[in-house]
Scaffold this motif. Sequence first.
Motif, PDB file in Angstrom:
ATOM      1  N   ASP A   1       0.982  -1.299  -0.168  1.00  9.81           N
ATOM      2  CA  ASP A   1      -0.147   0.424   0.107  1.00  9.81           C
ATOM      3  C   ASP A   1       0.611   1.192   0.142  1.00  9.81           C
ATOM      4  O   ASP A   1       0.243   2.666  -1.037  1.00  9.81           O
ATOM      5  CB  ASP A   1      -0.382   0.044   1.336  1.00  9.81           C
ATOM      6  CG  ASP A   1      -1.610  -1.137   1.342  1.00  9.81           C
ATOM      7  OD1 ASP A   1      -2.754  -1.864   0.015  1.00  9.81           O
ATOM      8  OD2 ASP A   1      -2.053  -1.487   2.412  1.00  9.81           O
ATOM      9  N   LEU A   2       2.041   1.231   0.647  1.00  8.54           N
ATOM     10  CA  LEU A   2       2.542   2.082   0.904  1.00  8.54           C
ATOM     11  C   LEU A   2       3.872   1.885   0.825  1.00  8.54           C
ATOM     12  O   LEU A   2       4.787   1.206   1.135  1.00  8.54           O
ATOM     13  CB  LEU A   2       2.430   2.929   2.443  1.00  8.54           C
ATOM     14  CG  LEU A   2       2.842   4.247   2.802  1.00  8.54           C
ATOM     15  CD1 LEU A   2       2.415   5.369   1.708  1.00  8.54           C
ATOM     16  CD2 LEU A   2       2.224   4.287   4.046  1.00  8.54           C
ATOM     17  N   VAL A   3       5.102   3.106   0.175  1.00 12.16           N
ATOM     18  CA  VAL A   3       6.471   2.539   0.369  1.00 12.16           C
ATOM     19  C   VAL A   3       6.786   3.919   0.619  1.00 12.16           C
ATOM     20  O   VAL A   3       6.199   4.448   0.420  1.00 12.16           O
ATOM     21  CB  VAL A   3       7.111   2.140  -1.198  1.00 12.16           C
ATOM     22  CG1 VAL A   3       7.176   1.271  -1.371  1.00 12.16           C
ATOM     23  CG2 VAL A   3       6.647   3.258  -2.013  1.00 12.16           C
ATOM     24  N   SER A   4       8.614   3.799   1.545  1.00 10.55           N
ATOM     25  CA  SER A   4       8.941   4.912   2.147  1.00 10.55           C
ATOM     26  C   SER A   4       9.907   5.490   0.660  1.00 10.55           C
ATOM     27  O   SER A   4      10.887   4.218   0.761  1.00 10.55           O
ATOM     28  CB  SER A   4       9.638   5.351   3.746  1.00 10.55           C
ATOM     29  OG  SER A   4      10.360   5.703   3.845  1.00 10.55           O
ATOM     30  N   ILE A   5      10.721   6.266   0.316  1.00  9.93           N
ATOM     31  CA  ILE A   5      11.567   6.814  -0.421  1.00  9.93           C
ATOM     32  C   ILE A   5      12.933   7.226   0.656  1.00  9.93           C
ATOM     33  O   ILE A   5      12.241   8.604   1.045  1.00  9.93           O
ATOM     34  CB  ILE A   5      11.493   7.110  -1.508  1.00  9.93           C
ATOM     35  CG1 ILE A   5       9.907   6.554  -2.319  1.00  9.93           C
ATOM     36  CG2 ILE A   5      12.286   7.485  -2.796  1.00  9.93           C
ATOM     37  CD1 ILE A   5       9.457   7.180  -3.488  1.00  9.93           C
ATOM     38  N   SER A   6      13.567   6.782   0.503  1.00  9.90           N
ATOM     39  CA  SER A   6      14.995   8.001   0.796  1.00  9.90           C
ATOM     40  C   SER A   6      16.036   7.573   0.059  1.00  9.90           C
ATOM     41  O   SER A   6      16.274   7.252  -0.299  1.00  9.90           O
ATOM     42  CB  SER A   6      14.739   7.843   2.634  1.00  9.90           C
ATOM     43  OG  SER A   6      15.743   6.367   2.354  1.00  9.90           O
ATOM     44  N   PHE A   7      16.593   9.597   0.289  1.00  9.70           N
ATOM     45  CA  PHE A   7      17.505   9.699  -0.119  1.00  9.70           C
ATOM     46  C   PHE A   7      18.298  10.817   0.155  1.00  9.70           C
ATOM     47  O   PHE A   7      17.827  11.492   1.052  1.00  9.70           O
ATOM     48  CB  PHE A   7      17.265  10.098  -1.234  1.00  9.70           C
ATOM     49  CG  PHE A   7      16.521  11.226  -1.473  1.00  9.70           C
ATOM     50  CD1 PHE A   7      17.182  12.315  -2.242  1.00  9.70           C
ATOM     51  CD2 PHE A   7      14.757  10.963  -1.699  1.00  9.70           C
ATOM     52  CE1 PHE A   7      15.827  13.688  -1.821  1.00  9.70           C
ATOM     53  CE2 PHE A   7      14.672  11.915  -1.650  1.00  9.70           C
ATOM     54  CZ  PHE A   7      15.188  13.275  -2.116  1.00  9.70           C
ATOM     55  N   GLU A   8      19.551  10.733   0.295  1.00 13.44           N
ATOM     56  CA  GLU A   8      20.338  11.613   1.153  1.00 13.44           C
ATOM     57  C   GLU A   8      21.256  13.430  -0.142  1.00 13.44           C
ATOM     58  O   GLU A   8      21.303  12.382  -1.271  1.00 13.44           O
ATOM     59  CB  GLU A   8      21.746  11.205   1.491  1.00 13.44           C
ATOM     60  CG  GLU A   8      21.774  10.891   2.454  1.00 13.44           C
ATOM     61  CD  GLU A   8      22.673   9.985   3.430  1.00 13.44           C
ATOM     62  OE1 GLU A   8      23.575  10.617   3.516  1.00 13.44           O
ATOM     63  OE2 GLU A   8      22.489   9.440   3.463  1.00 13.44           O
ATOM     64  N   ASN A   9      20.461  13.528  -0.393  1.00 17.19           N
ATOM     65  CA  ASN A   9      20.875  15.173  -1.579  1.00 17.19           C
ATOM     66  C   ASN A   9      22.313  16.050  -0.092  1.00 17.19           C
ATOM     67  O   ASN A   9      22.588  16.311   0.417  1.00 17.19           O
ATOM     68  CB  ASN A   9      20.198  16.566  -1.078  1.00 17.19           C
ATOM     69  CG  ASN A   9      19.145  16.397  -2.864  1.00 17.19           C
ATOM     70  OD1 ASN A   9      18.621  15.058  -2.810  1.00 17.19           O
ATOM     71  ND2 ASN A   9      18.224  17.537  -2.711  1.00 17.19           N
TER      72      ASN A   9
END
Length: 610
Positions: free
Chosen positions: A539-547
């Motif tokens: 149902d839901l995903v979490s997207i993470s990244f570093e700038n």
Amino acid sequence: MKKILVIGATLMALSSQAQKVIPCLSDEVYVESVKQFPEIKLEENRATAIAAAPVLQKKGVVKYIPVVFHVIHKNGLENISITQLNDALRVMNEDLRKLSGTNGGSSTDPLATDMEYEFRLAQFDPNGLPTNGVNRIYNVGTDNARDAQKAISYWDARKYFNVWVVNTISNSSGDPNSIVLGYAQFPFQLNSQTSTDGIMGRADQFGAIELADASQAGRTLTHEAGHWLGLYHPFQGGCVGGTSTSCLSYGDQVCDTPPVSTATTGCPSSRNSCTNDSPDKPDLIKNYMDYADGNCMNMFTVGQKTRVDQIMNTYRANIYSSTNLSAAGLNADGSYKTLTASATKAPYTFGFDVSSLSGSGWVLENYMSPGDSGWQVGSTGPLSGTGCMVSQNLKNTRLNVRNAFLSPNIDITTLSSPSLTFYMAYARRSTVSGDRIRVFISNSYGRSEILLRTILATELATGTTSTSAFVPSNTEWKKYTIDLSPYKAYTNCKIRIELQSLRGNNIYFDQFSIAEPTGISERLKQEMNFSVFPNPAKDLVSISFENKQVGTVEMELFDLQGKLVQPVSKARYEAGLNQINMDLKGLQSGVYLLKVQTDNGSFVHKLWVE
Ligand SMILES: [Ca+2]
Ligand SMILES: [Ca+2]
Ligand SMILES: [Ca+2]
Ligand SMILES: [Zn+2]
């Protein structure tokens, strides 16, 4: 009526002795046509009357005409490439449009004019199916061809400008030592001779590159197109039609072209072959409708344009109507209609690990080697998997044979920096082996190709020079990479790999890929610590990244067909760790592609939805 000139022929497929060159056979063929269909003469008289009473035409309105080339060939050099056909179109269009920077554009003659006609390769065939505007048909009728051979391939002349490319054209007189360069049918013959309407030309008269006869600079076709548009030779009837009362009904029926006694030859600096015209003007040596050398010709006149507009409007108005253009895949402004993006999406790879190419979307064009020396899929010596493409080039005993294979249409708009990679293996037969590979790209069905890269034998060679059949080992393969970024808007990218054979040994091709350049996108992904959790997700995903620093990040979710499923986010993100959630509710289960575009590049991340 016709002057026959003699030049030292350098034309292909002919002996080196001097040949009588007949630049144009239109008048002779016309006489034959009238014998067969006497009513054409009445139609011609009607055309003369119509042209003599011109209705003012709107200036600045370019008329576009869909073209089809029928290449009748016997697997020989007359089977000219689409590159050469495109060059033929270039010359005709430059001449008709008086484009600056060309022979015509540089003419300062006040009579020289832009004809405002332009040709375009058809994008759809008479059945509405995709075409590159070229029909290639194997038929020995390519030798001594004439009207009868046009039936080998023909499209409705009221909808397409038919151009037949043949090896040689039959001469009326049957003189075996003469060669005919081309001929055309006049517009007023259309109703009586619909199925032969168009122009026929020798293969070496098309364009000014590759196998073309450089001395004519591709202008044989400009001249024939002039007839097809309704123009006569300025030497028609000799020194007649030189006064204001006779110019519309005699000679070429154009008032601003002074009469010419016999066809001009070469490129004289001045000539006045008729002195009975009033006022007595010098011949327009450079008129495309005379017989000066191709490099000499540079003008159609204002009077010729007026005549053409009248005649075309009477006989061929349908061909440039917006309805007809639309059916041929063209917009009214001459641009091509946008094509539906190919269902095959990049990233795309193909390893040729198949027993046959059928169903793969790959197509062979072994026009010059229908036997086993052309390209085929083979199981000997692949770099990976069970197969690769191979040309048993050692068997090509004829020189300059060209064989090719083409990729399916691929939508590469799914990539931000599309990169083409493939591997080849090759050995020379001897030090004189001059084979070359050319890689072309086009959008939509192979039309309007662009040469991406020429790879010569010296660069191709990965194996030891040998006169026995070369089979590569795994270490005898070489990788090639070509940046396709300039073409990243192509929704139907097609790659054509062509081998021009010149005394070499066998050549192999494997692992075709169009994808983001490996390394760059992977590195970027790693640098950003990009992650999607969970994956597969429901149902839901979490997207993470570093700038590393503040910057824009845009994410879009595509399905495997390349259709945008949903925009995910486009925003400026702060330096440091960022996290966003994506709602997957309503999505069908399957694989999706998350495209991530940053200021430093882009990459694609695969996402599984349960
Ligand atoms: Ca005239
Ligand atoms: Ca004169
Ligand atoms: Ca393979
Ligand atoms: Zn002619």
